[in-house]
Scaffold this active site. Sequence first.
Site, short mmCIF file in Angstrom:
data_model
loop_
_atom_site.label_atom_id
_atom_site.label_comp_id
_atom_site.label_asym_id
_atom_site.label_seq_id
_atom_site.Cartn_x
_atom_site.Cartn_y
_atom_site.Cartn_z
CG ASN A 14 8.37 26.50 -3.80
OD1 ASN A 14 8.43 26.85 -2.62
ND2 ASN A 14 8.88 27.22 -4.80
CE LYS A 16 6.20 29.65 -5.97
NZ LYS A 16 6.25 30.41 -7.19
CG HIS A 104 12.31 28.88 -6.98
ND1 HIS A 104 11.76 30.07 -7.42
CD2 HIS A 104 11.34 27.94 -7.16
CE1 HIS A 104 10.52 29.84 -7.83
NE2 HIS A 104 10.25 28.56 -7.69
CD GLU A 106 9.05 32.62 -6.94
OE1 GLU A 106 9.05 32.16 -5.78
OE2 GLU A 106 8.13 32.38 -7.76
CD GLU A 176 10.28 25.55 -10.80
OE1 GLU A 176 9.23 25.00 -10.51
OE2 GLU A 176 10.77 26.47 -10.16
N GLY A 182 3.75 30.75 -11.90
CA GLY A 182 2.69 31.58 -11.32
C GLY A 182 1.87 32.36 -12.32
CB SER A 222 1.33 27.44 -14.77
OG SER A 222 1.56 28.78 -14.39
C1 PEP Z 1 7.41 27.29 -8.54
O1 PEP Z 1 7.49 28.40 -8.07
O2 PEP Z 1 8.29 26.45 -8.34
C2 PEP Z 1 6.22 26.96 -9.34
C3 PEP Z 1 6.30 25.94 -10.14
O3 PEP Z 1 5.13 27.77 -9.19
P1 PEP Z 1 3.68 27.61 -9.89
O4 PEP Z 1 3.33 26.16 -9.89
O5 PEP Z 1 2.76 28.42 -9.03
O6 PEP Z 1 3.81 28.14 -11.27
#
Ligand code: PEP
Length: 269
Positions: A14, A16, A104, A106, A176, A182, A222
């Site tokens: 992703n 973003k 997601h 976000e 998630e 992040g 992460s």
């Molecule tokens: C995400 O936003 O789907 C995600 C998993 O981000 P990150 O790997 O940066 O934590």
Amino acid sequence: MAQKTTRTPMVAGNWKMNLDHVEAIHLIQALALRLRSTESSQIDVVVHPPFTDLRSVEGIIGADSLPIRLGAQHCSDLESGAFTGEVSVGMLSRLSVELVLVGHSERRQFFGMTDELVASTASAVLGGGLTAIICVGESAEQRADGETTTVLTHQVEMALAGVASGAEDRVLFAYEPIWAIGTGVAATEVDAQMACAHIRSVIAHERTEAIASTMRILYGGSAKPDNAGDLVGQPDVDGLLVGGASLDAESFAAMIEAVSACYGSPAGK
Ligand code: PEP
């Protein structure tokens, strides 16, 4: 319950709101070069670039027949009309997009995406013949209050309301946890396994054991090359949704390799 090995692993990146279309071309070319030496043929590798990059990335994937599938990060639940700023499933489909992230955290946190909108968007994605990766996960507060399973149950049940009977084979869930996205602090493999197993049990309860046992459940938050293998080594974790680490061809490819190694070499047991 079907064995994990009957479910094709997926590693999805992703991007973003990162990389313009020129940078996107560079990344996908670097990834393609790096993947040539990787046994990734039995893994679904997906990238989810920003909308403005889709046409360029589609062109590179198509021209070079790359083993990479194209995904979008979001879409409207509506077909067309006066909805400024929105993008429809049909528009994505015309660009060879196969998968769409739905709900997601976000989108839920910053753009007010409700559980109902998650369900109607999943319905639109599936109705348009695409695959939905439905994201669920608890906040740090909910986790501290011991509400993780309650939150997951609610989110999965609500999302499944948008999944017509018979369309389940084009649905994945991604666990998630918001506190892991992040932050550099991933869930432990034990916590990821518990959450993914719980999600699978809710699917079994809402649909059937057979549907639950074949549906893929990803972990995201992460994930990095050094924890990818441990996470996907868990029985109910069928792959990764990767944010930050997917913006670098080397680290994304290393994660694909780590997942491949979990399934034996070549990937897929
Ligand atoms: C995400 O936003 O789907 C995600 C998993 O981000 P990150 O790997 O940066 O934590």
